[in-house]
Design an enzyme around this catalytic site. Structure first.
Site, PDB file in Angstrom:
ATOM      1  N   LEU A 184      35.098  23.499  26.417  1.00  0.00           N
ATOM      2  CA  LEU A 184      33.897  23.419  25.591  1.00  0.00           C
ATOM      3  C   LEU A 184      34.134  22.673  24.270  1.00  0.00           C
ATOM      4  O   LEU A 184      34.962  23.082  23.461  1.00  0.00           O
ATOM      5  CB  LEU A 184      33.375  24.830  25.304  1.00  0.00           C
ATOM      6  CG  LEU A 184      32.124  24.944  24.432  1.00  0.00           C
ATOM      7  CD1 LEU A 184      30.969  24.159  25.017  1.00  0.00           C
ATOM      8  CD2 LEU A 184      31.746  26.418  24.252  1.00  0.00           C
ATOM      9  N   HIS A 185      33.355  21.596  24.061  1.00  0.00           N
ATOM     10  CA  HIS A 185      33.455  20.821  22.823  1.00  0.00           C
ATOM     11  C   HIS A 185      32.198  19.979  22.625  1.00  0.00           C
ATOM     12  O   HIS A 185      31.524  19.620  23.575  1.00  0.00           O
ATOM     13  CB  HIS A 185      34.688  19.910  22.837  1.00  0.00           C
ATOM     14  CG  HIS A 185      34.628  18.817  23.863  1.00  0.00           C
ATOM     15  ND1 HIS A 185      34.788  19.049  25.222  1.00  0.00           N
ATOM     16  CD2 HIS A 185      34.428  17.476  23.746  1.00  0.00           C
ATOM     17  CE1 HIS A 185      34.694  17.916  25.892  1.00  0.00           C
ATOM     18  NE2 HIS A 185      34.466  16.936  25.026  1.00  0.00           N
ATOM     19  N   TRP A 186      31.897  19.705  21.370  1.00  0.00           N
ATOM     20  CA  TRP A 186      30.827  18.804  20.958  1.00  0.00           C
ATOM     21  C   TRP A 186      31.457  17.650  20.170  1.00  0.00           C
ATOM     22  O   TRP A 186      32.607  17.751  19.731  1.00  0.00           O
ATOM     23  CB  TRP A 186      29.813  19.527  20.070  1.00  0.00           C
ATOM     24  CG  TRP A 186      29.037  20.612  20.733  1.00  0.00           C
ATOM     25  CD1 TRP A 186      29.523  21.777  21.264  1.00  0.00           C
ATOM     26  CD2 TRP A 186      27.617  20.655  20.933  1.00  0.00           C
ATOM     27  NE1 TRP A 186      28.499  22.536  21.786  1.00  0.00           N
ATOM     28  CE2 TRP A 186      27.318  21.878  21.588  1.00  0.00           C
ATOM     29  CE3 TRP A 186      26.575  19.786  20.613  1.00  0.00           C
ATOM     30  CZ2 TRP A 186      26.010  22.243  21.926  1.00  0.00           C
ATOM     31  CZ3 TRP A 186      25.270  20.151  20.947  1.00  0.00           C
ATOM     32  CH2 TRP A 186      24.990  21.354  21.602  1.00  0.00           C
TER      33      TRP A 186
END
Length: 352
Positions: A184-186
């Site tokens: 999970l990453h932006w």
């Protein structure tokens, strides 16, 4: 007032709701405390040789036509980057044997944006696509796959509001939507250009959900201004999560972009925040004669091109066809789903 405190070698950026900037302008050019901290840490990493490849954009142009697509030539992008993971399913779990963010070296971590335990961090992107391009990595020790969670959306909205720049963008690609790491990453970056989706007219769908129909990348939009204080931010987060969760459960890959918004082209005051959500066709590569594989930046109108030939030959007409083909079927399916869904008991505000 926000504070910066140190834990080991990684500083922590602490903030409160009163640090949020609900209205920003191009007139004063003042950085917020968050902007200053992020840009200074990123520049330090650049000067210390942390990047695998330096940011190099020798040419850019606006494609002639109706939509104002910004094409930028990035000849070095992709020459040296982490190995892309093979992600074949929206439901593909996190795999500890693949590269992930749990063991990032400290020099790649710019700062903590949580409680100081290193779980919510901002890290440098070692192959940047724009100025101050960084990663927002949320709940990293939970080892979550690339699926937007409510907490990650909330953190992304927080950082958007902590910035005082109208050019700060926050973006997300899900599994099967060109995410390169299934952890999970932006992405965070600054694009100092007026972009059409900052002020494009939207069509109302239902409640606070709007449609982006008059643009090649067909999608949905939520606006902070649709919700009333004191729970406006929480309502924006809840609706965003509700839509992306529907997409994920339907195994439709999706992209998300947060940007500041203004009423009209040419205005220098940005009084709103927009969250754009696109469902799209799955696949690791789009088949077209340009060998052009759009993701969230391209849906937003920012075309990142690595080939000089493609940069020279790409036209608005060709981009229009590719983006329409990628998004139109998913758009129609999700539109009908949103119109038909029973929202009773969902605790979602239906304004306006």
């Amino acid at each position: 007032m926000s504070e910066v405190s140190g834990i080991t070698k990684v500083p922590t950026f602490r903030y409160e709701d009163k640090d949020f900037n609900l209205v920003v302008t191009t007139a004063n050019g003042l950085k917020s405390r968050f902007d200053s901290f992020l840009t200074e840490k990123w520049q330090d990493a650049r000067e210390n040789g942390i990047f695998w490849v330096d940011l190099n954009i020798p040419k850019e142009r606006t494609l002639p036509g109706n939509y104002g697509f910004l094409a930028q030539l990035h000849p070095d992008k992709g020459k040296k980057r982490r190995k892309l993971q093979v992600i074949t399913s929206m439901l593909q779990p996190f795999d500890s044997r693949e590269f992930n963010f749990t063991n990032l070296p400290n020099e790649e971590i710019l700062f903590d944006v949580g409680n100081g335990d290193g779980n919510d961090i901002v890290a440098v992107n070692v192959s940047p696509s724009g100025m101050y391009h960084s990663l927002l990595i949320v709940e990293r020790f939970k080892c979550l796959p690339q699926r937007a969670t409510r907490h990650s959306i909330e953190k992304a909205v927080d950082l958007m509001l902590l910035s005082n720049s109208p050019y700060f963008r926050i973006i997300f690609n899900s599994s099967c939507a060109h995410a390169s790491v299934n952890h999970l990453h932006w992405h965070l970056y600054y694009l100092k250009r007026d972009m059409p989706l900052e002020s494009i007219k939207l069509n109302h769908l239902r409640g606070p959900v709007f449609m982006l129909k008059e643009f090649p990348a067909k999608g949905f939009c939520l606006k902070l201004s649709s919700f009333s204080d004191p729970n406006a931010i929480g309502d924006l987060v809840s609706w965003t999560y509700f839509i992306v969760d529907r997409l994920h459960k339907s195994e439709i890959p999706y992209s998300v972009c947060l940007t500041r918004a203004k009423e009209n082209i040419g205005d220098n005051v940005y009084e709103d925040v927009r969250v754009y959500i696109w469902g799209r066709k799955p696949g690791t590569r789009v088949t077209n004669r340009f060998d052009f594989a759009p993701s969230v930046c391209e849906f937003f109108g920012h075309l990142i091109i690595t080939s000089r030939q493609l940069y020279d030959e790409l036209t608005e007409e060709s981009v229009d066809k590719i983006l329409n083909d990628l998004t139109s079927d998913s758009f129609s399916a999700v539109r009908d789903d949103v119109l038909g869904m029973d929202l009773n008991g969902k605790e979602l505000i239906m304004a306006p």
